[in-house]
Design an enzyme around this catalytic site. Structure first.
Site, PDB file in Angstrom:
ATOM      1  N   ILE A   1      15.889  -3.781   4.317  1.00 29.92           N
ATOM      2  CA  ILE A   1      15.718  -3.194   5.583  1.00 29.92           C
ATOM      3  C   ILE A   1      14.661  -2.533   5.709  1.00 29.92           C
ATOM      4  O   ILE A   1      14.059  -2.457   6.936  1.00 29.92           O
ATOM      5  CB  ILE A   1      17.142  -2.291   5.826  1.00 29.92           C
ATOM      6  CG1 ILE A   1      18.437  -2.985   5.545  1.00 29.92           C
ATOM      7  CG2 ILE A   1      16.982  -1.687   7.144  1.00 29.92           C
ATOM      8  CD1 ILE A   1      19.578  -2.231   5.324  1.00 29.92           C
TER       9      ILE A   1
ATOM     10  N   TYR B   1      20.788  -9.205   2.101  1.00 29.57           N
ATOM     11  CA  TYR B   1      20.028  -8.017   2.299  1.00 29.57           C
ATOM     12  C   TYR B   1      20.810  -6.957   1.811  1.00 29.57           C
ATOM     13  O   TYR B   1      21.785  -6.705   1.810  1.00 29.57           O
ATOM     14  CB  TYR B   1      19.749  -7.939   3.805  1.00 29.57           C
ATOM     15  CG  TYR B   1      20.701  -7.345   4.821  1.00 29.57           C
ATOM     16  CD1 TYR B   1      20.895  -6.023   4.897  1.00 29.57           C
ATOM     17  CD2 TYR B   1      21.666  -8.214   5.391  1.00 29.57           C
ATOM     18  CE1 TYR B   1      21.894  -5.558   5.838  1.00 29.57           C
ATOM     19  CE2 TYR B   1      22.523  -7.766   6.286  1.00 29.57           C
ATOM     20  CZ  TYR B   1      22.623  -6.578   6.376  1.00 29.57           C
ATOM     21  OH  TYR B   1      23.725  -5.904   7.188  1.00 29.57           O
ATOM     22  N   CYS B   2      19.924  -5.740   1.476  1.00 29.80           N
ATOM     23  CA  CYS B   2      20.308  -4.487   1.105  1.00 29.80           C
ATOM     24  C   CYS B   2      19.241  -3.575   1.499  1.00 29.80           C
ATOM     25  O   CYS B   2      18.367  -3.741   2.590  1.00 29.80           O
ATOM     26  CB  CYS B   2      20.309  -4.530  -0.285  1.00 29.80           C
ATOM     27  SG  CYS B   2      19.158  -4.876  -1.260  1.00 29.80           S
ATOM     28  N   THR B   3      19.246  -2.384   1.264  1.00 26.30           N
ATOM     29  CA  THR B   3      18.177  -1.334   1.525  1.00 26.30           C
ATOM     30  C   THR B   3      16.916  -1.743   1.419  1.00 26.30           C
ATOM     31  O   THR B   3      16.176  -1.585   2.371  1.00 26.30           O
ATOM     32  CB  THR B   3      18.652   0.055   0.960  1.00 26.30           C
ATOM     33  OG1 THR B   3      20.046   0.335   1.236  1.00 26.30           O
ATOM     34  CG2 THR B   3      17.888   1.324   1.517  1.00 26.30           C
TER      35      THR B   3
END
Length: 338
Positions: free
Chosen positions: A226, A197-199
């Site tokens: 996110i 996952y990332c932003t």
């Protein structure tokens, strides 16, 4: 028309504060083949400038990556402008979770070699072979299994203020370094379920393809990152497994996801998750500072910077001449810096 800004930053910030309408902070990306990035960039600039869109957009042969601020009354026109582009038709728009509408004050669209600097020069690497999307509900279900590996593909200073329960940090501040590090860190877990996952999704999507390229089997990436996860979890009444703040690359420097404060002031060690840039123009270090230390150090990272910041402008300008900001600017300082 002039296809770039010619007004000073100070004037643009002043204009932003005087606006009487609301803005919406949005991010989106798309991996796609763009034959002429410069021509596409110029056309996009003209279209978005007319809609008073602010923000930062990168265009490359491999696609587009954007973080922008859109006037609320122009949002539908903005959406129609994007959807009129064949490879952007129906694209997911990540709406900011915690937004005051003051995230950007100018429109900048730049042509880059890649929309995410990855250091990959293997001609056999294929973004089409990427991991499977998981939405908020699927993410929660998969991560209920203690054998699932959750990998945070963001930088240290992002991870420090907020991350998912049980997420592994890949300890680097450059994505190009994180990719081979993640492969090495997880080399003994190739058959496990791995969620990256990332932003907003752009880094973890490429990371998932990189992991598959290196022989991993069950690789997933969080759809919309996110931001999308939080919005969907709230809409669907799901437990939110992210704790703390989501760091964002605009003037907000973060959006509150949960009330948990999991980091500390870099100067006194008190619980705090407020990022700021040192006000000394010869430094601009990104660090975490509580209100008490902000007052004590006048918004600076150290006594030395505080003293420089207090000097007359002429003396500060003279001191900045010849300074190598690259040696001073270190986003990942983990020790107290007073």
């Amino acid at each position: 028309m002039v296809l770039h800004n010619r007004v000073s930053a100070a004037e643009l910030r002043k204009r932003l504060l005087l606006e009487t309408f609301k803005r919406v902070t949005v991010s989106f990306y798309q991996y796609a083949k763009i034959e002429d990035p410069q021509a596409f960039r110029d056309q996009l600039y003209e279209s978005l400038f007319k809609l008073d869109v602010f923000g930062r957009i990168y265009v490359a042969h491999e696609g587009i990556n954007a973080q922008i601020s859109v006037p609320e009354h122009h949002f539908e026109a903005f959406r129609e402008t994007l959807y009129a582009v064949s490879f952007l038709n129906g694209i997911r728009l990540n709406i900011a979770v915690d937004d005051d509408g003051k995230s950007f004050f100018v429109l900048k669209i730049k042509v880059r070699e890649k929309i995410v600097a990855d250091g990959i020069d293997d001609p056999t690497f294929d973004m089409a072979n990427r991991g499977r999307y998981v939405d908020a509900q699927s993410f929660n279900k998969l991560t209920d299994d203690p054998e699932t590996v959750i990998v945070d593909m963001r930088n240290h200073y992002e991870y420090e203020v907020g991350h998912f329960d049980g997420a592994i940090e890949v300890p680097s501040d450059t994505f190009r370094d994180q990719l081979p590090m993640a492969v090495d860190m997880l080399k003994d877990q190739k058959d496990k379920n791995i969620i990256m996952y990332c932003t907003g999704g752009i880094r973890c999507e490429k990371a998932s393809a990189y992991m598959l390229h290196h022989g991993f089997k069950n690789v997933f990436h969080l759809e919309g990152g996110i931001i999308e996860y939080t919005n969907k979890a709230k809409q669907q009444g799901l437990p939110i497994k992210f704790k703390g703040k989501n760091f964002v690359f605009d003037d907000r420097l973060g959006e509150r996801i949960s009330e948990d404060i999991i980091s500390q002031c870099h100067q006194c060690g008190e619980p705090c998750d407020t990022h700021t840039n040192c006000l000394n123009d010869g430094c601009h270090l990104l660090f975490i500072q509580c209100e008490s230390c902000a007052a004590k150090y006048n918004g600076c990272c150290s006594d030395a910077c505080k003293d420089v910041h207090a000097l007359p402008e002429e003396e500060k300008a003279a001191l900045r001449k010849g300074v190598d900001k690259g040696l001073m600017f270190n986003k990942s300082r983990r020790k107290r810096i007073k």
